[in-house]
Design an enzyme around this catalytic site. Structure first.
Site, PDB file in Angstrom:
ATOM      1  N   TYR A  15       0.833  -1.203   0.000  1.00 18.65           N
ATOM      2  CA  TYR A  15       0.000   0.000   0.000  1.00 18.65           C
ATOM      3  C   TYR A  15       0.869   1.255   0.000  1.00 18.65           C
ATOM      4  O   TYR A  15       0.715   2.128  -0.866  1.00 18.65           O
ATOM      5  CB  TYR A  15      -0.928  -0.003   1.212  1.00 18.65           C
ATOM      6  CG  TYR A  15      -1.853   1.187   1.258  1.00 18.65           C
ATOM      7  CD1 TYR A  15      -2.884   1.304   0.329  1.00 18.65           C
ATOM      8  CD2 TYR A  15      -1.681   2.203   2.181  1.00 18.65           C
ATOM      9  CE1 TYR A  15      -3.740   2.404   0.341  1.00 18.65           C
ATOM     10  CE2 TYR A  15      -2.521   3.307   2.204  1.00 18.65           C
ATOM     11  CZ  TYR A  15      -3.547   3.409   1.287  1.00 18.65           C
ATOM     12  OH  TYR A  15      -4.377   4.507   1.294  1.00 18.65           O
ATOM     13  N   LYS A  38       1.365   3.844  -3.267  1.00 17.42           N
ATOM     14  CA  LYS A  38       0.997   5.255  -3.134  1.00 17.42           C
ATOM     15  C   LYS A  38       2.219   6.162  -3.287  1.00 17.42           C
ATOM     16  O   LYS A  38       2.102   7.288  -3.786  1.00 17.42           O
ATOM     17  CB  LYS A  38       0.315   5.493  -1.786  1.00 17.42           C
ATOM     18  CG  LYS A  38      -1.045   4.822  -1.658  1.00 17.42           C
ATOM     19  CD  LYS A  38      -2.056   5.332  -2.671  1.00 17.42           C
ATOM     20  CE  LYS A  38      -3.449   4.798  -2.408  1.00 17.42           C
ATOM     21  NZ  LYS A  38      -4.445   5.303  -3.376  1.00 17.42           N
TER      22      LYS A  38
END
Length: 272
Positions: free
Chosen positions: A163, A167
């Site tokens: 994650y 990002k």
């Protein structure tokens, strides 16, 4: 200040495409822009929820098209974007779809399949869609692209490497795209939110400081677009944490981050 997408073109309302529109921030952005008179193209994975959001928006008197698809298929997403833009030019592309997952406490690493899925949905496909949007907007010398990232991009999170890594990639891509498109009249805004009260955040078990509502998040994003802001971080606490992250030496930062703990409820067990 960069050029901003006008709400009208040749006397007609502007047109916004929003991914992740079947829930959370995307759904609230759809409702907000519908109230402002924008015609909409709404994308999401859940066709039933997506149509419900579309009905809400149509009550504002705007035209709404919907498209249900999975952003793991990046080539299909690029083709679909070009098809929707060819039907009627898209003035504002808000790429808000994303996935948030982490490894379980008994796992040493995240599952390879999950890493691939998050890499596609959080980084590769929205970046490719932004490039497709840029191609069309540069030809018209107008438009605005919004990429929704996360404050997780600023930190190496050991239990959520996929994650935070995906990002972080989106953040760097957005910064590069912003510089490339600025001379061509096309704006780019990166949004790095903290915790927002969506299904994704509700799955996280643990402390969630300064939790925002999706409606409040949508208003802040729309405001950043209006200002032509290159990077929006909210809430303000996370801007301070980002500064601290830059100042703190890596050995101390690694010691702190390696001691962070969090849990997560499996997908599908939290309502939208």
């Amino acid at each position: 200040m960069e050029s901003q997408p006008s709400q009208t073109m040749n006397g007609a309302p502007g047109r916004a495409l929003i991914t992740g529109a079947s829930g959370g921030i995307g759904a609230e952005l759809a409702r907000l822009y519908a109230r402002r008179g924008w015609n909409l193209v709404l994308w999401g994975r859940d066709a039933i929820r997506l149509e419900a959001i579309a009905r809400d928006c149509r009550q504002c008197g705007v035209n709404v098209m919907v498209r249900a698809l999975d952003l793991q298929d990046g080539r299909a997403a690029i083709a679909a974007y070009r098809e929707d833009d060819a039907a009627m030019p898209i003035d504002l592309a808000i790429l808000a779809a994303g996935l948030g997952d982490m490894k379980t406490p008994d796992e040493v690493t995240e599952k390879a399949e999950m890493v691939l899925e998050l890499g596609l949905v959080n980084y590769a496909t929205p970046s490719a869609m932004a490039a497709a949007a840029a191609e069309a907007m540069v030809r018209r010398r107008r438009g605005h692209i919004v990429l929704v990232g996360s404050v997780a991009a600023f930190h190496a999170i050991p239990f959520a490497a996929a994650y935070s890594g995906s990002k972080a990639g989106l953040k760097r891509f957005s910064e590069s795209l912003h510089m490339a498109l600025a001379p061509h009249g096309v704006g780019v805004t990166l949004v790095s939110p903290g915790f927002v009260d969506t299904a994704m955040s509700r799955r996280v078990v643990g402390f969630k400081p300064c939790l925002q509502t999706p409606a409040a998040a949508a208003r802040q994003i729309a405001g950043a677009v209006e200002r032509g802001q290159a990077h929006l971080v909210f809430p303000f606490l996370f801007s301070i944490l980002r500064l601290v992250d830059v100042i703190v030496p890596w050995p101390l930062k690694r010691w702190i981050l390696s001691r962070l703990k969090a849990g997560q409820v499996p997908r599908g067990q939290i309502s939208q």
